[in-house]
Design an enzyme around this catalytic site. Structure first.
Site: not given
Length: 769
Positions: A112, A370
């Protein structure tokens, strides 16, 4: 061979499917600890992806600090001797990474894109390069036990904690390298904001390198949080004799967050209500519509004045003296960032920690972007029409999405925060199967918020009706939605503005159904709900978008707070009062938001390259050393404050048998129960008629079973049926409705619950009937 390292297994699988299509799955390890890797062909070359399950390295103290003792704390602050080592609990994940990495000629970090993701990427590179420590360099290596000794030890006691990760050389301090340093040094970084084919392919076509400054900021946070948390937790726990599972958790961000809740509660307790009076009349229009109007004076400060106006307003009819409508525009909301999403979810009845878990699952399933972002401005590169065409296939919002998709120009709203790492949270896909529970509600929030940001403003028509009851003026207010605008999508998550008054004209006569006088008091400031608390944390720079929900949940888990809106327990209040006593003369209170904000700013500057990590850690150590010195001078006050709070939280009421205190206790198995512990100051004694050898005790021996989950609060009331105290049971995290009951399991009030239980399928009662 190309090696792709992701943060989670589902991301590794998704990327392999997008880039390769046909994927070969291989399992490493056994049982729960097994890890999967995904092999595929990418542009004619072999590739494999593997997920890490989060962090695989951790910061630790040496074993010399393993023992909890007040005498070690000053040294822990000044000489923490931290080491960054491979996490023993991640042994199977590390083994899988090292196994699939053999023969790799290119490494792509695809974790991420945030501070934690960057740090996890660096951890993977260190492990592959052979730079990762297996253990603390100042700890002795564990000697492998003989087979017979291991077997005997296994019979004698439970298995020990996971050993340091091994690669076959038990004496080595570092893991062996499995990839040549040159390959690691020329690694690549893929940054994406959604697990969709277009976004993933774009990210892997435009590779970068790891941002080591961003990773350094995350690592610095780990070091500081470990030192502060270990020292303060040990000090407060040891000073108040709270050992084992009852230790007092103190954190660099957790405690200032608790202070927000406690300060608000103390403000409420100090609040002195002021009485006032209001006069209201219920009217009926010619069409039969009923509505309420208030005296135009508003609040009356004196009862006599209010009673005089009430008497003057006694009549059977009211005359309309004015009627006006005023249109006003209601702007659509800004796009979701993490804080706004968590706040909206809390308003919809989902605790922030649960909402974040649901959002992460939706992201990994390729349904939303996200979810950890500060951004509230859609980037120009975002294909808004493409997202709308996708949402046109989602039945609940299909008409609105299709209508917007047909518009040539879209003008989305913009928030105040703009960053370049990730876009605001928006939908990227439509579920193929029906979503349930938290995932369904969070997805609906994200979808409807996205549509709301693209719809026009709503027009609300405010209405005012002035009437006279005899000579007394009254006012009625209402509203109606003239143009729904963005409310077409966002109405389920906003206040109902459709509260219209009946149409009226000057001179109309309305029927008076009744006039009343309401005696009221001013109210203290309200407690923080979980959503507003997260917003306040962001405002004060407490924590990060990735940690705020977990910090609040931790306050619940440690029984510092309860319910929602968030109410501190007496223990939570005592912790803050203990800091207040010690920090009264400190230049900067370490439990204050200002202290945490200062360190957060310094860590931001590390990410920008303006500060070095060691200087920030050193600064935090100086602050902590000053605080520790002050705390040491107030041990007795802290001990008294904590003990008193624990006693108050654990006391449920008065024993109906002997008048002693009924308190929450725990048995040898850890289960909690209520027991009479006698009156304060009562000496232990052997009960009358007890067999010889019975140990003296306080109280009459009365006990009651208690629910084993949730926070238990004394209501301060007595059950009218059985005469025993009543309690309230709150679910963890403030979820669900409180459960109210009395202590006596045989109370007549519980008959309906017992009857319902026997009627459940599979219960003993149902089987016997």
């Amino acid at each position: 061979m190309r090696l792709i390292v992701t943060e989670k297994d589902s991301a590794a699988q998704k990327i392999a499917q997008i880039l390769g299509g046909r994927v070969e799955v291989k399992e490493h390890g056994r049982g729960r600890q097994r890890v999967k890797s995904y092999a595929f062909d990418w542009d004619g070359a072999p590739a494999v992806s593997v997920g890490l399950r989060g962090h695989v390295m951790e910061t630790i103290f040496p074993n010399t600090y393993r023992r909890w003792s007040l005498k070690y704390l000053d040294r822990m602050i000044k000489e923490p001797d931290l080491a960054w080592v491979v996490d023993g609990g991640s042994a199977s994940t590390v083994a899988a990474l090292r196994s699939v990495a053999k023969g790799a000629t290119e490494i792509i970090v695809a974790t991420d894109y945030d501070r934690e993701g960057e740090l996890i990427g660096e951890e993977a590179l260190r492990i592959l390069r052979g730079d990762a420590l297996r253990r603390h360099p100042h700890d002795k290596p564990e000697k492998p036990a003989r087979a017979g000794a291991k077997k005997a030890a296994g019979r004698a006691r439970p298995a020990p904690a996971p050993p340091p990760v091994s690669d076959g050389d038990d004496g080595a301090l570092h893991l062996k390298a499995v990839v040549p340093p040159a390959v690691v040094d020329r690694h690549h970084r893929a940054r994406y904001s959604a697990l969709t084919p277009a976004e993933v392919k774009r990210a892997f076509a435009k590779l970068d390198t790891l941002d080591f400054k961003l990773a350094d900021a995350a690592h610095t946070r780990q070091d500081i949080d470990l030192i502060w948390g270990a020292v303060l937790t040990r000090f407060m726990s040891l000073a108040s004799y709270r050992y084992g599972a009852d230790y007092l958790s103190i954190g660099r961000v957790q405690t200032p967050t608790l202070r927000l809740v406690v300060d608000r509660e103390l403000e409420r307790r100090a609040f002195v209500p002021v009485p006032y009076w209001e006069i209201k009349a219920e009217l009926e229009a010619g069409g039969g519509e009923r509505f309420t109007v208030e005296h135009a004076h508003g609040r009356f400060a004196a009862a006599a004045e209010a009673e005089t106006a009430l008497a003057a307003a006694q009549t059977e009819s009211a005359e309309v003296t004015a009627y006006a409508t005023t249109p006003r525009s209601l702007a659509p909301p800004a796009p979701f960032n993490t804080t706004a999403l968590m706040s909206a979810a809390s308003g919809a009845g989902i605790a922030p920690s649960r909402a974040m878990k649901a959002a992460e699952s939706l992201y990994l399933d390729g349904l939303i972007s996200y979810p950890r972002t500060d951004n509230t401005v859609y980037p120009s590169s975002l294909d808004l029409h493409g997202v709308l065409r996708t949402l046109a296939g989602h039945r609940p919002v299909s008409p609105i999405a299709a209508e917007l998709a047909d518009q040539a120009t879209l003008k989305p709203t913009r928030g105040k925060k703009r960053t370049t790492d990730h876009p605001p949270v928006y939908p990227v896909g439509v579920p193929k199967t029906e979503l349930r529970g938290d995932q369904a509600r969070v997805y609906d929030l994200v979808v409807r918020r996205f549509l709301a940001t693209l719809l026009p403003a709503a027009v609300i028509e405010s209405q005012r009706l002035d009437v006279r009851l005899n000579s007394e003026p009254f006012v009625g207010r209402g509203s109606r939605v003239a143009k729904p605008g963005f409310l077409r999508a966002w109405q389920p998550y906003t206040a109902d503005r459709e509260r219209p008054l009946p149409q009226a004209a000057v001179g109309d006569v309305l029927t008076v159904l009744g006039v009343r006088l309401d005696a009221k008091e001013t109210q203290p400031p309200s407690r923080y709900g979980q959503g507003p608390l997260i917003e306040k944390m962001e405002e004060l720079d407490l924590g990060t978008k990735a940690t705020r929900a977990d910090i609040i949940q931790h306050l619940y888990d440690r029984h510092y707070v309860r319910d929602n809106p968030v109410e501190p327990t007496e223990l939570g209040i005592a912790v803050i009062r203990a800091f207040d006593a010690a920090m009264a003369d400190a230049p900067l209170d370490i439990s204050s938001p200002a202290m945490t904000a200062r360190l957060e700013d310094e860590m931001d500057r590390i990410a920008l390259g303006d500060l070095r990590s060691d200087s920030v850690v050193s600064d935090s150590q100086e602050m902590l050393a000053q605080a520790h010195k002050l705390l040491e001078g107030h041990v007795d006050e802290i001990r008294t404050e904590i003990k008193g709070a624990v006693r108050e939280d654990m006391t449920l009421g008065v024993c109906a048998n002997c008048g002693g205190e009924l308190r929450i206790l725990r048995g040898k198995t850890g289960k909690r129960f209520a027991a009479c512990v006698g009156k304060e100051g009562e000496e232990p004694r052997v009960p009358e008629g007890a067999p010889e050898g019975t140990r003296p005790r306080r109280g009459c021996g009365q006990t009651f079973p208690l629910p084993q989950r949730g926070a238990i609060i004394a209501k301060g009331t007595i059950c009218p049926q059985c005469g025993w105290p009543e309690i309230t049971v709150l679910n963890s995290g403030g979820r669900g409705r409180p459960w109210q009951l009395c202590l006596d399991p045989d109370c007549p009030t519980k008959e309906k619950y017992k009857k319902r239980a026997t009627q459940r399928p599979g219960s003993r009662g149902a089987a016997s009937s």
